[in-house]
Design a protein around this motif. Structure first.
Motif, PDB file in Angstrom:
ATOM      1  N   LEU A   3       0.791  -1.190   0.152  1.00  0.00           N
ATOM      2  CA  LEU A   3      -0.047  -0.086   0.005  1.00  0.00           C
ATOM      3  C   LEU A   3       0.955   1.178   0.038  1.00  0.00           C
ATOM      4  O   LEU A   3       1.530   1.492   0.953  1.00  0.00           O
ATOM      5  N   GLN A   4       0.746   1.966  -0.997  1.00  0.00           N
ATOM      6  CA  GLN A   4       1.830   3.071  -1.136  1.00  0.00           C
ATOM      7  C   GLN A   4       0.729   4.323  -1.152  1.00  0.00           C
ATOM      8  O   GLN A   4       0.245   4.883  -2.239  1.00  0.00           O
ATOM      9  N   ALA A   5       1.051   5.370  -0.308  1.00  0.00           N
ATOM     10  CA  ALA A   5       0.426   6.390  -0.100  1.00  0.00           C
ATOM     11  C   ALA A   5       1.375   7.446  -0.516  1.00  0.00           C
ATOM     12  O   ALA A   5       2.452   7.517  -0.371  1.00  0.00           O
ATOM     13  N   SER A   6       0.663   8.635  -0.938  1.00  0.00           N
ATOM     14  CA  SER A   6       1.114   9.980  -1.285  1.00  0.00           C
ATOM     15  C   SER A   6       0.250  10.957  -1.224  1.00  0.00           C
ATOM     16  O   SER A   6      -0.916  10.830  -1.085  1.00  0.00           O
ATOM     17  N   SER A  20      -3.601   9.749  -2.213  1.00  0.00           N
ATOM     18  CA  SER A  20      -3.898   8.646  -2.898  1.00  0.00           C
ATOM     19  C   SER A  20      -3.020   7.511  -2.593  1.00  0.00           C
ATOM     20  O   SER A  20      -2.038   7.480  -1.727  1.00  0.00           O
ATOM     21  N   CYS A  21      -3.563   6.401  -2.581  1.00  0.00           N
ATOM     22  CA  CYS A  21      -2.825   5.097  -2.220  1.00  0.00           C
ATOM     23  C   CYS A  21      -3.075   4.023  -3.364  1.00  0.00           C
ATOM     24  O   CYS A  21      -4.000   3.711  -3.814  1.00  0.00           O
ATOM     25  N   LYS A  22      -1.917   3.606  -3.687  1.00  0.00           N
ATOM     26  CA  LYS A  22      -1.686   2.497  -4.922  1.00  0.00           C
ATOM     27  C   LYS A  22      -1.781   1.106  -3.798  1.00  0.00           C
ATOM     28  O   LYS A  22      -0.671   0.977  -3.143  1.00  0.00           O
ATOM     29  N   TRP A  35      -8.525   4.841   5.455  1.00  0.00           N
ATOM     30  CA  TRP A  35      -7.431   5.505   5.599  1.00  0.00           C
ATOM     31  C   TRP A  35      -7.622   6.086   7.347  1.00  0.00           C
ATOM     32  O   TRP A  35      -8.621   6.062   7.884  1.00  0.00           O
ATOM     33  N   TYR A  93      -2.312   7.006   6.780  1.00  0.00           N
ATOM     34  CA  TYR A  93      -1.931   5.669   6.563  1.00  0.00           C
ATOM     35  C   TYR A  93      -2.993   5.100   5.666  1.00  0.00           C
ATOM     36  O   TYR A  93      -4.349   5.010   6.398  1.00  0.00           O
ATOM     37  N   CYS A  94      -2.722   4.377   4.527  1.00  0.00           N
ATOM     38  CA  CYS A  94      -3.634   3.599   3.992  1.00  0.00           C
ATOM     39  C   CYS A  94      -3.891   2.235   4.910  1.00  0.00           C
ATOM     40  O   CYS A  94      -2.628   1.617   5.187  1.00  0.00           O
ATOM     41  N   GLY A 105       0.255   1.035   4.853  1.00  0.00           N
ATOM     42  CA  GLY A 105       1.238   1.908   3.938  1.00  0.00           C
ATOM     43  C   GLY A 105       2.046   2.309   4.874  1.00  0.00           C
ATOM     44  O   GLY A 105       2.147   2.512   6.021  1.00  0.00           O
ATOM     45  N   THR A 108       1.943   9.180   4.982  1.00  0.00           N
ATOM     46  CA  THR A 108       2.259  10.397   4.222  1.00  0.00           C
ATOM     47  C   THR A 108       1.701  11.688   5.095  1.00  0.00           C
ATOM     48  O   THR A 108       0.722  11.594   5.872  1.00  0.00           O
TER      49      THR A 108
END
Length: 114
Positions: A3-6, A20-22, A35, A93-94, A105, A108
């Protein structure tokens, strides 16, 4: 699971940010995702959650200001944050809650200045 948050950053009170979270490594389309946030010296708390069929729930403190959404094709979950307040300052955090464990994640940082 990844889980990659930005999307975090520094914003003035009243401003907006979109997180955003991929997601990867699991069947994104059938799972609830959410979230959370953690402010300095405080416990991590739920901000918003969205189910596979787009049902949502929010913490009382963000209702009417934050909107969670998802794109199952892109495997993304978003958090639109409007009318930000200094109390929203936290690491966001995602989250993927599975029956076996929670996945997180990397977080961010969101900082809201007064």
């Amino acid at each position: 699971v990844q889980l990659q948050a930005s999307g975090g950053g520094l914003v003035q009170a009243g401003g907006s940010l979109r997180l955003s979270c991929k997601a990867s490594g699991f069947n994104f389309g059938i799972n609830t995702v959410g979230w959370y946030r953690q402010a300095p010296g405080k416990q991590r708390e739920l901000v918003a959650r969205i189910t596979s069929n787009h049902m949502t729930n929010y913490s009382e403190g963000v209702k009417g200001r934050f909107t969670i959404s998802r794109d199952n094709v892109k495997r993304m979950v978003y958090l639109q944050m409007n009318d930000l307040k200094p109390d929203d300052t936290a690491v966001y955090y995602c989250n993927l809650p599975l029956s076996t464990r929670d996945w997180w994640g990397q977080g961010t940082q969101v900082t809201v200045s007064s």
